[in-house]
Design an enzyme around this catalytic site. Structure first.
Site, PDB file in Angstrom:
ATOM      1  CB  CYS A 167     -32.259   9.363  37.023  1.00  0.00           C
ATOM      2  SG  CYS A 167     -31.361  10.753  37.783  1.00  0.00           S
ATOM      3  CE  LYS A 171     -33.920   6.361  39.297  1.00  0.00           C
ATOM      4  NZ  LYS A 171     -34.178   7.727  39.818  1.00  0.00           N
ATOM      5  CD  GLU A 212     -36.005  10.128  37.744  1.00  0.00           C
ATOM      6  OE1 GLU A 212     -36.121   9.221  38.583  1.00  0.00           O
ATOM      7  OE2 GLU A 212     -34.992  10.860  37.655  1.00  0.00           O
TER       8      GLU A 212
END
Length: 634
Positions: free
Chosen positions: A170, A116, A46
């Protein structure tokens, strides 16, 4: 050899926080290295172009522009390479909002920016200070002079070879409604995750549990790439704990602080088979997809293909598995004895592996129910092919178990039967062999009637697959305790029980284990040794069990099974030998289905079973032509 295998890797290169140019150089070098290694899907952590721990620097235009310049260089570095690359960066959209993105790069071009969806804002995380969550719907935007770069969380990347890749970042994995859930439902069979999960006590174990469950329930592979030691340690430490799972099974891991890359070869063909097989998994619609060429032609090199897929490799795991299986068999038999109110269990004991295992299981079942072992009626039935060694094995075993021993010599009765039907006993054909097997079964059935008993079947899964049993002979019983235990596993169960029991029993079981596998239906040789050796006639059981597992559990076809067998067994068998027994396997498997369609009840102990009531339904007159044609043309 390709056969649907895709090589993936997770890498956390050396990183300097807030230095995109340096980080891009390290990422480009990793891309070159992985291209040499044949990697087809490559994942970086990330925000890997700038570092996850940049803090308020993420709001600086200088850093954002530096990341775009770095992304352009990384994109150009992929030109001409058969590789799909995921790299992380902050991205400012035209609406002025900042997004935590994974850029998807292939063949010199940025294909998409995946923002994200779930932003952690608790504990040490405060991403909402900087970023916006992914918008509900995606759109195309212009980047580096191209107008077809997709921006959204719902894109799937397909190669055309069967591999379909979804991406999340994540915290998306931790969220209840992970983007990869809808991605998997829309055909994605590989999910990549660019992560910056800091290391704390117990977190590694939690990651494993989460990824294992996620990949298992979604019938997919999961490639998790975590930020490494180059991140700032102001408040957190990052360990580069990369993890790759396939359908709940760990393929590879870079342990915390090892600094290692993590690579594995994913069996996309197996994942697609599982989705066909498991009816509760539904692919809902086609989803939004891009066709990207990233699967090359590199040979299989990392993936370990076990020669004995039914048998764990470590001794500790073999012991644990053996205890579980024996317990399952014994509890199932105990229930059947209780339900039928049987006074005795009647079992034919030849001195070979299968009947030995069945007797050991029966003894366990009697102990479980508090029954006396003398109510086990163990019968040895010497015939034309019985050798002194197997006869002594059977007698010693029955006595050591504490069963009631019965000896019924079948030679005179079978000889009379030959006279009755006009068969010349010098003709050692199927009639000669099967008459013995069927008479033995009749003896056991009649003794069970006499003693209000249950005939315990001894045949195993491998014999059922090959039809290596006499129809209405040893194919028949009142309950088959070994029905889903393959031959390669039988040996380990017997060996385990010998070690557990020790003493005289272990000595007897070692003698059984050292005996050639044989039905002993043909006369011994001149020295009185076994002449009829099963594996000389039908082929090595380790090959047949390998074939069976790959066909039924993995859904592989003959060509893939052949290539994987050559890969797994190496020089143990040449190509001609593998082909010979593979052709024989398919021919026997199809022609012998009629024996399985009327097999007795038997406990299922593993993921492969041939019971017509559960795992394998096939008409007895199904044609093997397609499979044989492919196998014979190898």
């Amino acid at each position: 050899m390709k056969h649907g295998f895709v090589k993936v890797a997770a890498v956390s290169p050396e990183l300097r926080v807030a230095d995109p140019a340096f980080n891009a150089e390290k990422i480009i070098q990793a891309i070159r290295d992985q291209a040499e290694a044949g990697t087809e899907i490559l994942v970086f952590p990330e925000l890997s172009l700038c570092g996850y721990t940049c803090g308020d620097l993420l709001l600086q235009k200088t850093l954002l522009d530096g990341c775009l310049d770095a992304l352009k260089r990384v994109s150009e570095a992929t030109e001409g390479k058969k590789m799909l690359v995921f790299v992380g960066l902050p991205f400012e959209a035209r609406d002025g909002k900042l997004y935590n993105c994974a850029a998807t790069v292939a063949d010199g071009k940025t294909e998409a920016l995946i923002p994200k969806s779930y932003l952690p804002n608790y504990g040490e995380f405060y991403e909402k200070r900087y970023f916006e969550p992914a918008p509900e719907s995606g759109r195309y935007l212009s980047l580096f002079g191209k107008d077809d770069v997709y921006f959204g969380a719902d894109m799937i990347f397909e190669d055309g070879s069967g591999a379909a890749v979804a991406c999340e970042i994540c915290e998306d994995l931790w969220a209840p409604n992970s983007p990869s859930l809808s991605g998997s439902a829309a055909r994605a069979n590989i999910v990549v995750n660019l992560s910056a999960s800091n290391e704390t006590v117990g977190k590694r174990e939690y990651r494993h549990a989460l990824i294992a469950a996620h990949s298992g329930k979604n019938l997919c592979a999961y490639v998790y790439c975590n930020a490494g030691a180059g991140e700032s340690t102001s408040d957190c430490v990052f360990a580069g704990n990369h993890i790759i799972y396939e359908n709940g099974t760990l393929l590879a891991e870079a342990k915390p602080f090892s600094g290692e890359a993590c690579a594995a070869e994913i069996d996309v063909g197996f994942l697609r088979h599982e989705r066909r097989r498991i009816g509760t998994f539904h692919e809902e619609g086609d989803g939004l997809s891009k066709r990207v060429s990233f699967v090359g032609g590199k040979e299989l090199s990392l993936r370990k293909i076990s020669r004995t897929p039914f048998v764990p490799e470590s001794e500790a795991e073999r012991s644990a598995r053996s205890e579980l299986i024996l317990s399952m068999q014994a509890h199932a038999l105990a229930k059947r004895l209780e339900h039928t109110k049987s006074k005795t269990a009647v079992i034919g004991v030849s001195g070979g592996l299968d009947s030995t295992l069945a007797l050991l299981v029966t003894a366990r079942a009697f102990d479980l129910t508090g029954r006396k072992r003398e109510d086990i009626l163990a019968v040895t039935m010497p015939g034309f092919g019985t050798t002194l060694k197997t006869k002594n094995n059977s007698l010693s075993l029955m006595q050591a178990i504490g069963a009631t021993v019965e000896t019924v010599n079948i030679t005179q009765t079978v000889s009379k039967h030959f006279r009755d039907i006009g068969h010349d006993p010098a003709v050692l054909d199927a009639t000669y062999e099967n008459a013995q097997a069927r008479y033995r079964t009749m003896v056991l059935m009649d003794l069970a009637n006499q003693t209000n008993g249950l005939v315990i079947g001894t045949g195993d899964l491998s014999e059922l697959a090959l039809g290596w049993c006499t129809y209405n002979g040893d194919q028949m019983s009142m309950y088959g305790v070994n029905a889903s235990v393959p031959k390669t596993l039988v040996k380990h169960l017997v060996r385990y029980e010998g070690k557990r029991l020790g003493g005289r029993m272990e000595i007897v079981l070692k003698s059984v284990l050292s005996t050639e596998i044989s039905p002993e239906l043909l006369p011994p040789d001149a020295e009185g040794n076994i002449a009829q050796k099963t594996e000389d006639l039908v082929g090595p059981y380790e090959l047949h069990d390998f074939f069976l597992h790959r066909m039924l559990r993995c859904g592989d076809g003959p060509k893939k099974i052949y290539d994987l067998a050559r890969y797994a067994f190496g020089d143990a068998y040449d190509g001609a030998t593998v082909k010979k027994w593979l052709v024989n396997f398919y021919r026997r498997f199809f022609t012998q289905q009629f024996k399985r369609n009327c097999m007795p009840d038997g406990v299922k102990i593993g993921s492969v079973s041939l019971s017509p009531r559960g795992d394998w339904r096939m008409p007895s007159d199904a044609s093997a032509a397609l499979w044989l044609r492919e196998a014979e043309n190898l």
